[in-house]
Design a protein around this motif. Structure first.
Motif, PDB file in Angstrom:
ATOM      1  N   LEU A 169       2.148  18.402   9.189  1.00  0.00           N
ATOM      2  CA  LEU A 169       2.966  18.693  10.363  1.00  0.00           C
ATOM      3  C   LEU A 169       3.379  20.151  10.333  1.00  0.00           C
ATOM      4  CD1 LEU A 169       3.673  15.516   9.509  1.00  0.00           C
ATOM      5  CD2 LEU A 169       5.153  15.740  11.514  1.00  0.00           C
ATOM      6  N   THR A 170       3.492  20.738  11.516  1.00  0.00           N
ATOM      7  CA  THR A 170       3.813  22.160  11.603  1.00  0.00           C
ATOM      8  C   THR A 170       5.101  22.367  12.387  1.00  0.00           C
ATOM      9  OG1 THR A 170       2.905  24.313  12.215  1.00  0.00           O
ATOM     10  CG2 THR A 170       2.517  22.527  13.736  1.00  0.00           C
ATOM     11  N   SER A 171       5.733  23.507  12.155  1.00  0.00           N
ATOM     12  CA  SER A 171       6.960  23.862  12.864  1.00  0.00           C
ATOM     13  C   SER A 171       6.623  24.298  14.288  1.00  0.00           C
ATOM     14  CB  SER A 171       7.672  25.001  12.132  1.00  0.00           C
ATOM     15  OG  SER A 171       6.869  26.166  12.135  1.00  0.00           O
ATOM     16  N   PRO A 172       7.627  24.376  15.181  1.00  0.00           N
ATOM     17  CA  PRO A 172       7.336  24.778  16.569  1.00  0.00           C
ATOM     18  C   PRO A 172       6.644  26.126  16.682  1.00  0.00           C
ATOM     19  CG  PRO A 172       9.539  23.845  16.407  1.00  0.00           C
ATOM     20  CD  PRO A 172       9.032  23.970  15.005  1.00  0.00           C
ATOM     21  N   SER A 173       6.932  27.046  15.767  1.00  0.00           N
ATOM     22  CA  SER A 173       6.303  28.370  15.823  1.00  0.00           C
ATOM     23  C   SER A 173       4.870  28.347  15.301  1.00  0.00           C
ATOM     24  CB  SER A 173       7.121  29.369  15.004  1.00  0.00           C
ATOM     25  OG  SER A 173       7.081  29.021  13.619  1.00  0.00           O
ATOM     26  N   GLY A 174       4.495  27.296  14.569  1.00  0.00           N
ATOM     27  CA  GLY A 174       3.171  27.225  13.972  1.00  0.00           C
ATOM     28  C   GLY A 174       3.021  28.078  12.718  1.00  0.00           C
ATOM     29  N   ARG A 175       4.106  28.611  12.230  1.00  0.00           N
ATOM     30  CA  ARG A 175       4.038  29.513  11.067  1.00  0.00           C
ATOM     31  C   ARG A 175       4.317  28.791   9.752  1.00  0.00           C
ATOM     32  NH1 ARG A 175       4.142  34.894  12.151  1.00  0.00           N
ATOM     33  NH2 ARG A 175       5.161  35.306  10.150  1.00  0.00           N
ATOM     34  N   TYR A 176       4.803  27.555   9.817  1.00  0.00           N
ATOM     35  CA  TYR A 176       5.135  26.827   8.592  1.00  0.00           C
ATOM     36  C   TYR A 176       4.671  25.378   8.719  1.00  0.00           C
ATOM     37  CZ  TYR A 176       8.059  30.894   7.784  1.00  0.00           C
ATOM     38  OH  TYR A 176       8.494  32.183   7.621  1.00  0.00           O
ATOM     39  N   SER A 177       4.299  24.786   7.573  1.00  0.00           N
ATOM     40  CA  SER A 177       3.757  23.426   7.564  1.00  0.00           C
ATOM     41  C   SER A 177       4.324  22.639   6.396  1.00  0.00           C
ATOM     42  CB  SER A 177       2.221  23.450   7.463  1.00  0.00           C
ATOM     43  OG  SER A 177       1.652  24.168   8.526  1.00  0.00           O
ATOM     44  N   ARG A 178       4.201  21.310   6.511  1.00  0.00           N
ATOM     45  CA  ARG A 178       4.564  20.397   5.430  1.00  0.00           C
ATOM     46  C   ARG A 178       3.594  19.217   5.437  1.00  0.00           C
ATOM     47  NH1 ARG A 178      11.108  19.620   6.361  1.00  0.00           N
ATOM     48  NH2 ARG A 178      11.785  21.721   5.750  1.00  0.00           N
ATOM     49  N   LEU A 179       3.421  18.597   4.278  1.00  0.00           N
ATOM     50  CA  LEU A 179       2.632  17.377   4.170  1.00  0.00           C
ATOM     51  C   LEU A 179       3.558  16.188   3.939  1.00  0.00           C
ATOM     52  CD1 LEU A 179      -0.419  18.402   1.932  1.00  0.00           C
ATOM     53  CD2 LEU A 179      -0.131  18.631   4.398  1.00  0.00           C
ATOM     54  N   TYR A 180       3.259  15.088   4.615  1.00  0.00           N
ATOM     55  CA  TYR A 180       4.041  13.858   4.498  1.00  0.00           C
ATOM     56  C   TYR A 180       3.107  12.660   4.345  1.00  0.00           C
ATOM     57  CZ  TYR A 180       8.261  16.254   6.237  1.00  0.00           C
ATOM     58  OH  TYR A 180       9.341  17.086   6.408  1.00  0.00           O
ATOM     59  N   ARG A 181       3.622  11.606   3.739  1.00  0.00           N
ATOM     60  CA  ARG A 181       2.937  10.319   3.748  1.00  0.00           C
ATOM     61  C   ARG A 181       3.393   9.509   4.961  1.00  0.00           C
ATOM     62  NH1 ARG A 181       0.033   9.333  -0.830  1.00  0.00           N
ATOM     63  NH2 ARG A 181       0.751  10.341  -2.768  1.00  0.00           N
TER      64      ARG A 181
END
Length: 468
Positions: free
Chosen positions: A247-259
């Motif tokens: 998943l990415t932040s609204p700006s598209g500059r940061y991401s995270r992985l989730y289960r």
């Protein structure tokens, strides 16, 4: 006689309470929904309209009808003579139950006869008016304090059933409840007739759960947090119904992985967060057969690929696991006739032989048994099976449109193929040779890799399928 009068009076009082008092205590909530697509509210069929009108009238008439039925039930009970212990007649009690249940029955009939709301409306309402956590307890309480329950108790008080009869009735009710709910608990996630999972995850941005049997969307995927709600990539985890998502932040500059996990109701819940906040956008995601997670990410200045433990400064676009230790890196530059790899134990870059194809050839998609599924050409219209560099056979060849996405089922024997049937102007050029399809703008095919048999998923589906 006093008990009989009490319960009939309670039935009339509860119907008046629902009619006159409940509307004053009901909170009005304003729901606003918006969409770039059409969100027309479907018109109900005449039968649904009739059920709705009758239901409104019965709600207003219910207190009067119950009061008249109560008088009949009380007056019909013998007070003297040899029949005094026999109890009252079943006929007024039956009529009272019909009057008490008729509004709910007409309301249910209206719901079943009315067309379903558009998926966008359903999800919008679900997001803004979430169900109560105590919905089951409230339903039980509402039924216990309903006119129908009071009529039933009045009938029991008037008929004077034996204790053994009440016990038998209670056991019968318990058996019905178990028969209704136990299968859902034991069966788990439903599957199609061919044994493949019934649900897939499709769409971009805010993907949704798709019922492959009916072709209908079921539910939108939830946001992980108020900030992270935009899905870039989703892949299947090692167990059916479990996934890993970027998943990415609204700006598209940061991401995270989730289960993610899918419940028996086919709704997705967000579980464990797998990474800290990553700079850039995730452009590759894969889970090995052993459950090891690899990802690729791209920032404004560099590209990286790796696992949850370590990453390297190489392109991870479209990466795939070749085995328990080696990652295939289709986006990393290597000589023609090869594809780059990285050893996640040492970080050593290598390469494996690959069939020489057009420069726009899509990445390898490893299958169980060491084979690979390849989507070829530009526009991409052909699927072939390879074993190393040896062509095994062609499994799909489209005469129009182009392949947008692929998703394997857990066994690796079937694949969902998302087909974009609309051709852009450059794709319709003589060089591309892509004829227009006509009809549906997109299509989802279910392909058996062993037999080559294809089945079209009903409806016009999003051509981007994420995971199956």
């Amino acid at each position: 006689m006093r008990v009989l009068k009490f319960f009939w009076s309670a039935a009339v009082a509860l119907s008046l309470w629902k009619l006159l008092v409940v509307p004053l205590l009901t909170e009005t909530v304003m729901v606003t929904c918006g969409s770039a697509g059409p969100m027309d509210w479907p018109q109900p069929v005449p039968a649904a309209q009739v059920a709705g009108v009758l239901g409104d009238w019965v709600v207003w008439l219910q207190p009067v009808l119950l009061a008249l039925t109560a008088c009949w039930a009380i007056r019909s009970r013998p007070r003297r003579g040899p029949d005094a212990s026999r109890g009252s007649s079943l006929l007024p009690v039956t009529l009272g139950l019909v009057v008490a249940l008729l509004p709910a029955a007409l309301d249910e009939a209206e719901d079943r006869l009315s067309p379903d709301l558009p998926f966008a409306w359903q999800e919008c309402l679900h997001a803004q008016v979430p169900p109560s956590s105590f919905v089951a307890a409230r339903l039980i309480l509402a039924w216990l304090l309903s006119p129908a329950a009071m009529v039933l108790l009045a009938g029991i008080a008037g008929i004077r059933p034996r204790l053994t009869e009440l016990r038998a009735a209670g056991l019968a009710v318990a058996a019905v409840v178990l028969a209704a709910f136990l299968p859902a608990v034991l069966i788990g996630l439903p599957v199609n007739a061919d044994g493949t999972p019934r649900y897939a995850l499709a769409g971009v941005g805010r993907p949704y759960v798709l019922d492959l049997e009916s072709g209908e969307p079921v539910s939108l995927l939830p946001q992980a947090t108020p900030t992270y709600g935009q899905y870039d990539l989703i892949v299947r985890d090692t167990e059916p119904g479990h996934y890993v998502a970027a998943l990415t932040s609204p700006s598209g500059r940061y991401s995270r992985l989730y289960r993610l996990s899918m419940g028996d109701d086919s709704r997705i819940t967000v579980g464990e967060r797998l990474t800290p906040t990553l700079e850039g956008m995730v452009n590759g995601l894969a889970v090995s057969a052993e459950g090891r997670i690899a990802y690729g990410r791209m920032t404004d200045k560099a590209s990286f690929a790796g696992t949850l433990e370590r990453e390297w400064p190489v392109s991870g676009y479209g990466l795939q696991w070749l085995d328990a230790r080696i990652l295939v890196l289709p986006g990393h530059s290597v000589p023609a006739g090869a594809v780059a790899t990285i050893d996640v134990g040492t970080g050593a870059i290598g390469e494996v032989a690959a069939p020489a194809e057009h420069e726009y050839t899509r990445p390898l998609l490893p299958l169980p048994g060491g084979r690979q599924l390849r989507a070829l050409g530009w526009p991409t219209r052909t699927l072939v099976l390879h074993e190393g560099t040896r062509l095994v056979r062609k499994v799909l060849d489209l005469d129009c449109g182009h392949i947008q996405s692929l998703a394997l089922d857990p066994t690796g024997h079937n694949v969902l193929v998302g087909v974009d049937r609309e051709a852009a102007e450059m794709d319709r050029s003589p060089l591309a040779g892509l004829p227009p399809c006509g009809g549906a703008r997109s299509q989802l095919l279910r392909l058996d890799l062993e037999t080559g048999h294809t089945q079209v998923v009903p409806g016009e589906q999003d051509p981007f399928v994420q995971a199956w």
